[in-house]
Design a protein around this motif. Structure first.
Motif, mmCIF file in Angstrom:
data_model
loop_
_atom_site.group_PDB
_atom_site.id
_atom_site.type_symbol
_atom_site.label_atom_id
_atom_site.label_comp_id
_atom_site.label_asym_id
_atom_site.label_seq_id
_atom_site.Cartn_x
_atom_site.Cartn_y
_atom_site.Cartn_z
ATOM 1 N N ARG A 179 8.202 4.077 35.430
ATOM 2 C CA ARG A 179 6.910 3.379 35.793
ATOM 3 C C ARG A 179 6.642 2.432 35.030
ATOM 4 N NH1 ARG A 179 2.990 8.994 35.417
ATOM 5 N NH2 ARG A 179 4.498 10.197 37.271
ATOM 6 N N HIS A 180 7.364 1.557 34.593
ATOM 7 C CA HIS A 180 7.845 0.404 34.024
ATOM 8 C C HIS A 180 6.335 -0.335 34.074
ATOM 9 C CE1 HIS A 180 10.974 0.429 36.555
ATOM 10 N NE2 HIS A 180 10.401 -0.413 37.419
ATOM 11 N N ALA A 181 6.458 -0.526 36.187
ATOM 12 C CA ALA A 181 5.218 -1.387 35.969
ATOM 13 C C ALA A 181 4.032 -1.525 36.334
ATOM 14 C CB ALA A 181 5.281 -2.049 37.885
ATOM 15 N N ALA A 182 3.014 0.050 36.054
ATOM 16 C CA ALA A 182 2.265 0.688 35.071
ATOM 17 C C ALA A 182 2.243 0.704 34.667
ATOM 18 C CB ALA A 182 1.889 2.137 36.637
ATOM 19 N N VAL A 183 2.964 0.014 33.719
ATOM 20 C CA VAL A 183 2.312 0.543 32.181
ATOM 21 C C VAL A 183 1.763 -0.901 31.558
ATOM 22 C CG1 VAL A 183 2.998 2.464 31.386
ATOM 23 C CG2 VAL A 183 5.208 0.854 30.987
ATOM 24 N N VAL A 184 2.895 -1.589 32.647
ATOM 25 C CA VAL A 184 2.352 -3.299 31.288
ATOM 26 C C VAL A 184 0.982 -4.231 30.986
ATOM 27 C CG1 VAL A 184 2.793 -6.151 32.287
ATOM 28 C CG2 VAL A 184 4.651 -4.267 32.829
ATOM 29 N N ALA A 185 0.587 -3.873 31.757
ATOM 30 C CA ALA A 185 -1.206 -3.955 31.604
ATOM 31 C C ALA A 185 -1.218 -3.324 30.010
ATOM 32 C CB ALA A 185 -2.517 -3.974 33.032
ATOM 33 N N ASP A 186 -1.234 -2.280 29.967
ATOM 34 C CA ASP A 186 -1.728 -1.704 28.822
ATOM 35 C C ASP A 186 -1.094 -1.771 27.730
ATOM 36 O OD1 ASP A 186 -2.351 1.912 30.135
ATOM 37 O OD2 ASP A 186 -3.752 -0.007 30.078
ATOM 38 N N LEU A 187 0.208 -1.983 27.848
ATOM 39 C CA LEU A 187 1.251 -2.440 26.453
ATOM 40 C C LEU A 187 0.714 -3.579 26.384
ATOM 41 C CD1 LEU A 187 4.583 -1.007 27.837
ATOM 42 C CD2 LEU A 187 3.139 -0.045 25.920
ATOM 43 N N THR A 188 0.769 -4.338 26.817
ATOM 44 C CA THR A 188 -0.362 -6.599 27.199
ATOM 45 C C THR A 188 -1.383 -5.783 26.175
ATOM 46 O OG1 THR A 188 0.413 -7.033 28.837
ATOM 47 C CG2 THR A 188 -0.500 -8.631 27.833
ATOM 48 N N GLY A 189 -2.248 -5.663 26.417
ATOM 49 C CA GLY A 189 -4.030 -5.176 25.371
ATOM 50 C C GLY A 189 -2.866 -4.524 24.457
ATOM 51 N N LEU A 190 -2.536 -3.695 24.400
ATOM 52 C CA LEU A 190 -1.953 -3.204 22.862
ATOM 53 C C LEU A 190 -1.772 -3.775 22.096
ATOM 54 C CD1 LEU A 190 -0.908 0.652 24.567
ATOM 55 C CD2 LEU A 190 -2.966 -0.061 22.579
ATOM 56 N N ALA A 191 -0.672 -5.310 22.525
ATOM 57 C CA ALA A 191 -0.057 -5.761 22.259
ATOM 58 C C ALA A 191 -1.078 -6.689 21.794
ATOM 59 C CB ALA A 191 1.552 -6.466 23.089
ATOM 60 N N ALA A 192 -1.792 -7.480 22.061
ATOM 61 C CA ALA A 192 -2.799 -8.720 21.882
ATOM 62 C C ALA A 192 -4.180 -7.719 20.457
ATOM 63 C CB ALA A 192 -3.684 -8.662 22.530
ATOM 64 N N SER A 193 -4.004 -6.421 20.317
ATOM 65 C CA SER A 193 -4.784 -5.834 19.550
ATOM 66 C C SER A 193 -3.768 -5.579 18.029
ATOM 67 C CB SER A 193 -5.369 -4.309 20.567
ATOM 68 O OG SER A 193 -6.076 -5.261 21.056
ATOM 69 N N TYR A 194 -2.930 -5.013 18.731
ATOM 70 C CA TYR A 194 -2.249 -5.141 17.299
ATOM 71 C C TYR A 194 -0.230 -5.345 17.086
ATOM 72 C CZ TYR A 194 -4.218 -1.017 17.844
ATOM 73 O OH TYR A 194 -5.811 0.530 17.640
ATOM 74 N N PRO A 195 -0.817 -6.970 16.676
ATOM 75 C CA PRO A 195 0.002 -7.601 16.735
ATOM 76 C C PRO A 195 1.609 -8.200 16.007
ATOM 77 C CG PRO A 195 -1.714 -8.374 15.962
ATOM 78 C CD PRO A 195 -1.815 -7.459 16.507
#
Length: 476
Positions: A179-195
């Motif tokens: 489910r790679h397409a489904a997780v991109v948004a969550d992972l992008t937000g997490l990467a911004a919060s935890y660089p």
């Protein structure tokens, strides 16, 4: 136990059903939160003072704590009718909050998280995703928001980190399910919060790469590398992240494969091994486009059996899942209740856990998915409309005793009795010694309806002959 439910995964709360207990001033609430975070353990008054005020407790702090506990007991007693001292117990120099095993949302979160991690370790990624999503759905906001004290501040950091760890575990499992397409948004937000979080960065790189966004995956690596140099005292990314970067540069084909090939989630009843007749109807259903198809007809016409068989024939075209929902129109369940339960069921089987408003949550979760949904024994067009996934990429098969003529855009297939030849085939089964004229009489007596014919076939299979003068089971 009192039946009270306590929540720390968000603003502090104590509830009896839908009713909230008034918990008083912020420091009084902090005392309750500390007792909840030391569940079924004695907490000394000195420890409570330190947790709420740090190194500067007020004069007469013991009396202040005793006053807070008295008020909390009074509030809890007013809600439950149970003695406050049974809820918050006094032990020498300390207090203890004793509640049932499932009374605290944090305890339930711990349990579901442990279960989901075990399921993932055992190789059942899809079940792990469903369990971890259910755990994450318990959160209602920032933990213990607005409460004072150094202990609460530390616990807030711990709980936020805990939630992030579980979310990352869940996204890892989803990525391993393909489910790679489904997780991109969550992972992008997490990467911004935890660089500086390299595990999150690696998951985001893999998800982007599998979505065909190779350039974005490489850019994600460069952002992480920059942040590590700027905020991480000039360190380089870990060897694992550098190797992943190299594999993306080389377009490593192994990166496109999940850890294990994920099976498509399916809750359809088992495929019928011996299906007789209805070839014209099956051909018509096979040509049905996405959208809604209503199979309607009298009781016993075989609507559900046909729909299940047709759904299995089309499974491979709907990789996001194929699901069966029994709406039980004839079981006396109110339509609103059945619809609510159906939406909650679809959320769970699609891996989205629970929701306070499952109908709304389902419309969001099902949007744009390639799903096959079989809504069995539907009562009304409005019921179908509430359960339709938004978009035009899902196939919804509906069975009903009525045509649902007011359901817009639906195709309709009316089922009646079988043809004479199909009825004889169904009755005869594997036997070849039964006279055709007797089979024709039985078929006519059954109105050529598959349900009644199947019951006769069972009886015929267990006896040597069937005298026409012997009474036969009544029709339904």
């Amino acid at each position: 136990m009192s039946g009270l439910q306590y929540s720390v995964l968000g603003p502090l709360g104590a509830y009896l059903g839908e009713r909230a207990v008034p918990l008083g001033a912020r420091r009084q609430q902090a005392v309750l939160a500390i007792l909840l975070l030391h569940l079924n353990q004695a907490v000394s008054i000195a420890r409570l003072l330190s947790c709420v005020w740090g190194e500067q407790p007020p004069e007469g702090g013991h009396r202040v704590i005793a006053c807070y506990v008295h008020r909390l007991r009074k509030a809890l007693t007013a809600m439950t009718g149970e003695a406050g001292t049974a809820l918050i117990q006094s032990v020498p120099g300390a207090y203890q909050l004793s509640v049932g095993e499932n009374a605290l949302d944090l305890t339930e979160f711990d349990r579901l998280t442990a279960t989901g991690r075990r399921e993932y370790a055992a190789g059942d990624e899809r079940r792990a995703v469903a369990t971890l999503r259910q755990a994450l759905s318990l959160w209602r906001g920032d933990p213990l928001s607005g409460l004072p004290g150094p202990f609460i501040a530390l616990q807030q950091v711990r709980l936020r980190e805990y939630r992030t760890e579980v979310l990352v575990d869940c996204l890892t499992a989803e990525l391993d399910c393909g489910r790679h397409a489904a997780v991109v948004a969550d992972l992008t937000g997490l990467a911004a919060s935890y660089p500086l979080h390299e595990r999150i960065a690696g998951l985001l790189m893999v998800a982007l790469y599998r979505c065909g966004r190779r350039g974005d995956a490489l850019a994600a690596f460069q952002r992480t590398r920059y942040e590590l140099k700027q905020q991480g005292a000039g360190i380089e990314p870990s060897r694992h992240l550098r190797e992943l970067h190299h594999r993306i540069l080389q377009s490593d084909p192994l990166l496109t494969r999940p850890r294990r090939e994920a099976a498509t989630p399916c809750t359809l009843p088992r495929r019928i091994s011996r299906f007789v007749g209805r070839s014209v109807e099956l051909d018509w259903l096979a040509r049905s486009p996405e959208g809604v198809t209503v199979i309607h007809g009298p009781t016993g016409a075989g609507k559900t059996t046909l729909a299940i068989y047709a759904a299995h024939r089309s499974r491979e075209h709907y990789p996001d899942g194929q699901h069966f929902v029994d709406l039980r129109a004839g079981a006396g369940v109110p339509v609103e209740t059945a619809t609510f339960r159906a939406a909650a069921h679809l959320l769970r089987v699609c891996g989205h856990g629970t929701a306070a408003d499952p109908l709304s949550a389902w419309r969001t979760a099902g949007r744009g998915k390639r799903l096959l949904i079989l809504l069995d024994d539907c009562a009304s067009a409005g019921q179908v409309v509430k359960l339709l996934p938004p978009g035009d990429s899902a196939l919804v098969l509906v069975t009903s005793r009525v045509s649902l003529h007011d359901l817009p855009g639906a195709r309709r297939l009316r089922l009646a009795g079988m043809s004479g030849e199909e009825a004889r085939m169904l009755l005869a089964g594997t036997r070849t010694d039964l006279p055709g004229d007797e089979l024709d009489i039985i078929a006519k007596e059954c109105d050529f309806l598959p349900s009644a014919l199947s019951r006769y076939r069972h009886l015929l299979a267990h006896r040597g002959s069937w005298p026409l003068t012997e009474p036969r089971p009544g029709k339904r």
